[in-house]
Design an enzyme around this catalytic site. Structure first.
Site, PDB file in Angstrom:
ATOM      1  N   PRO A 132       7.898   1.256  -1.813  1.00 23.28           N
ATOM      2  CA  PRO A 132       7.652  -0.209  -1.357  1.00 23.28           C
ATOM      3  C   PRO A 132       6.823  -0.747  -0.469  1.00 23.28           C
ATOM      4  O   PRO A 132       6.186  -0.424   0.049  1.00 23.28           O
ATOM      5  CB  PRO A 132       9.182  -0.810  -0.267  1.00 23.28           C
ATOM      6  N   ARG A 160       4.783  -2.410  -6.501  1.00 24.22           N
ATOM      7  CA  ARG A 160       4.167  -3.782  -5.950  1.00 24.22           C
ATOM      8  C   ARG A 160       3.118  -4.417  -6.337  1.00 24.22           C
ATOM      9  O   ARG A 160       1.906  -3.602  -5.751  1.00 24.22           O
ATOM     10  CB  ARG A 160       4.550  -3.588  -5.109  1.00 24.22           C
ATOM     11  N   GLU A 189       2.024 -13.592  -8.368  1.00 23.45           N
ATOM     12  CA  GLU A 189       2.951 -14.084  -9.896  1.00 23.45           C
ATOM     13  C   GLU A 189       3.690 -14.784  -9.670  1.00 23.45           C
ATOM     14  O   GLU A 189       4.600 -15.192  -8.347  1.00 23.45           O
ATOM     15  CB  GLU A 189       4.156 -12.168  -9.896  1.00 23.45           C
ATOM     16  N   HIS A 208       5.242  -8.446 -15.628  1.00 20.67           N
ATOM     17  CA  HIS A 208       5.717  -7.273 -14.433  1.00 20.67           C
ATOM     18  C   HIS A 208       7.433  -7.553 -15.618  1.00 20.67           C
ATOM     19  O   HIS A 208       8.266  -8.031 -15.149  1.00 20.67           O
ATOM     20  CB  HIS A 208       5.306  -8.388 -13.407  1.00 20.67           C
TER      21      HIS A 208
END
Length: 243
Positions: A132, A160, A189, A208
């Site tokens: 993460p 990420r 994004e 993504h």
């Protein structure tokens, strides 16, 4: 206020792991590039029965580094072993890697090992990130860590965008310090038009999407539905808070 909060765990791990290798294989085999060349008439005009526009790279015997060893990292490991790769793993919970290795067949145990972060960057031919975005992991792909990698190394980021200093990645690609960068995520994004990766060589970017197979999306909805049904029945499942 004693309100249970639930999540939907592990719904896309298989899809993301598959997406990791879609990126890796596009980099090593350039399937899209060669298909386009055929449709543009290059095979028709070729004097030989075959040709290649970029060198092809075999994965067997190469070292794959997995940075983060949760559900997705473990699935990536399974696929890497099937390709005949050796796997180096880094995780803040080293014991999880040891437990995983102990569960492997004897013939595979020696092909997976836990290592520290620097060793992972230095020794691996491919490095895939599965952590993460936190204060500790933000820009973990930076000028310092990129200075450790092999010039031929490929970095894959499907976790990420903030894990990477995108300016540093572009510099490494332009200078030849890094062999390739594949990502499904960027820092902002939707992507901004001035993102440095858009001008970087040997860079593959997808929007993504590696989580978003039809199967994964159906699984997400089913688990979410079950969370609600379980709550209404008085039995909370997949609760992430405690009181």
């Amino acid at each position: 206020r004693k309100i249970p909060v639930t999540n939907v765990p592990d719904y896309s791990s298989s899809s993301v792991a598959q997406g990791v290798f879609a990126h890796i294989l596009e980099f090593t085999n350039n399937t899209g590039l060669h298909s386009q060349s055929v449709f543009s008439g290059e095979w028709i005009d070729s004097k030989d029965f075959c040709y290649w526009k970029k060198p092809l790279i075999e994965l067997e015997g190469k070292k794959l580094g997995i940075y983060g060893f949760g559900n997705i990292g473990r699935r990536v490991c399974v696929i890497a072993l099937a390709f005949g790769m050796d796997v180096l793993c880094f995780s803040r919970t080293r014991e999880k890697i040891i437990e995983y290795i102990d569960s492997l067949p004897e013939i595979q145990k020696h092909r997976v090992k836990p290592v520290d972060s620097d060793t992972l960057f230095k020794e691996c031919d491919v490095i895939s990130f599965h952590v993460p975005l936190t204060k500790e992991t933000e820009h973990i792909i930076n000028r310092k860590t990129l200075s450790l990698v092999k010039p031929s190394a490929l970095i894959v980021n499907t976790a990420r965008g903030g894990l990477a200093d995108e300016g540093a990645v572009k510099e490494a690609l332009v200078s030849g310090r890094l062999g390739g960068y594949c990502c499904d995520v960027v820092e902002v994004e939707p992507m901004l038009k001035d993102n440095p990766l858009l001008e970087a060589p040997n860079c593959i970017i997808t929007p993504h999407l590696v989580w978003a197979s039809k199967e994964a999306r159906l699984r997400l909805l089913k688990i979410a539905e079950n969370n609600i049904r379980s709550f209404l029945a008085g039995k909370v499942e997949n609760q992430v808070n405690s009181f």
